[in-house]
Design a protein around this motif. Sequence first.
Motif, short mmCIF file in Angstrom:
data_model
loop_
_atom_site.label_atom_id
_atom_site.label_comp_id
_atom_site.label_asym_id
_atom_site.label_seq_id
_atom_site.Cartn_x
_atom_site.Cartn_y
_atom_site.Cartn_z
N TRP A 266 0.83 -1.21 0.00
CA TRP A 266 0.00 0.00 0.00
C TRP A 266 0.87 1.26 0.00
O TRP A 266 0.66 2.17 -0.80
N LYS A 267 1.89 1.29 0.86
CA LYS A 267 2.78 2.45 0.90
C LYS A 267 3.60 2.55 -0.37
O LYS A 267 3.80 3.65 -0.90
N TRP A 268 4.08 1.42 -0.88
CA TRP A 268 4.91 1.43 -2.08
C TRP A 268 4.11 1.96 -3.28
O TRP A 268 4.60 2.80 -4.04
N LEU A 269 2.88 1.50 -3.42
CA LEU A 269 2.06 1.94 -4.54
C LEU A 269 1.76 3.44 -4.48
O LEU A 269 1.70 4.12 -5.50
N ASN A 270 1.60 3.93 -3.29
CA ASN A 270 1.27 5.35 -3.13
C ASN A 270 2.48 6.26 -3.35
O ASN A 270 2.32 7.49 -3.46
N LYS A 271 3.67 5.69 -3.45
CA LYS A 271 4.87 6.49 -3.71
C LYS A 271 5.21 6.55 -5.19
O LYS A 271 6.05 7.35 -5.60
N GLN A 272 4.59 5.67 -5.99
CA GLN A 272 4.94 5.59 -7.41
C GLN A 272 4.13 6.58 -8.22
O GLN A 272 2.90 6.64 -8.10
N PRO A 273 4.77 7.38 -9.09
CA PRO A 273 4.05 8.38 -9.87
C PRO A 273 3.10 7.80 -10.91
O PRO A 273 2.06 8.36 -11.19
N VAL A 274 3.47 6.66 -11.49
CA VAL A 274 2.63 6.03 -12.51
C VAL A 274 2.58 4.53 -12.23
O VAL A 274 3.60 3.88 -12.17
N GLN A 275 1.39 4.02 -12.03
CA GLN A 275 1.23 2.60 -11.77
C GLN A 275 -0.10 2.11 -12.30
O GLN A 275 -1.06 2.88 -12.41
N SER A 276 -0.17 0.84 -12.65
CA SER A 276 -1.48 0.22 -12.84
C SER A 276 -2.12 0.14 -11.46
O SER A 276 -1.44 0.29 -10.44
N GLN A 277 -3.39 -0.09 -11.40
CA GLN A 277 -4.12 -0.04 -10.14
C GLN A 277 -4.61 -1.42 -9.70
O GLN A 277 -5.72 -1.83 -10.06
#
Length: 327
Positions: A290-301
């Motif tokens: 959850w924290k890692w995904l919220n730090k990435q500028p562009v990601q699939s969801q």
Amino acid sequence: MGFWVLFVLNIIISSGDHGVFSCPQRCTCHFSSKSTEVVCPDASLSHFPNDSLPGNTTSLTIQYTNLDSITTHELRATPLLQELHLPGNRLSTLPADMLMGLPHLHTIDLTGNQLNDLPAQVFYHAPLLNLVLKDNLLTSANADWLPSNSNLTWLDLSGNRIMKAPFALLKNLGRLETLHLSQNLLEELPADSLHSLPALERLYLDNNKLQSLDAKAFSQNVNLTHLFLQKNKLESLPAMVFHGLDRLQYLDLSENRLRFLAPETLGLGISWVELNLNPWHCDAKMEYLWKWLNKQPVQSQPTCASPESLKDRAITTLTRKELGLAD
């Protein structure tokens, strides 16, 4: 003068099998000062096009025909050959000395044939850089296909029936940069399977049956930039499995059976990770991802599969409270 030029040119064109400007029936030939390309796409073709094949051919393509055999003698008629493309034919076997007399051949493509076994030393005798055996019937890849000092940089074994990583063959390929093992039947990847490939940059392991990975599976592949693991049966990942891969840019873990990731699994350098279509269980164990995904500028969801109250929610939209985390 013009008459004599035409007369000499006519002799060259009609000079037989090794004529510089001759071209086999049902084939197309392209001539230039540096290359001669021959393409034979006629489905009715059932024999090697010996007739009028230019002796200075540098690239030969026989594709989607009924060709079911090829001999060393036939190939020796083109000693300057650099590329040999034979996709979509009916080849079930190859001669052991197939590439004898082809000192310039660097690429061979055998996609979509019926090869189920190959003789020892079949790819000796030529300085191959690219070897494509995609979509055949191979159940294994043997060490004696290639010499121990092979310069191969590209190997495609995808779409076969290989059940075990070809460790012995890979030991000969220290210069390999791209390895395709997609769409096989691999169930495991022993720790040392890829340790002999320090130059490896792209690794395709998708569409197999991998259930787990050893923590040191990629520890010697420090030049990896792209790693494809989608459509396997991975239920968990060792926390250190991608550590040391400082050049890794793209990682595909979609369509596995992952429910959470252990802390620090993804490291810091990976810029793009595909995580969709895993059964993510969104509770306190999801904190790291959850924290890692919220730090990435562009990601699939990626979305939650459970618990029911959070099903189909994008993981990035969850609150600490919803994950059961302390404030």
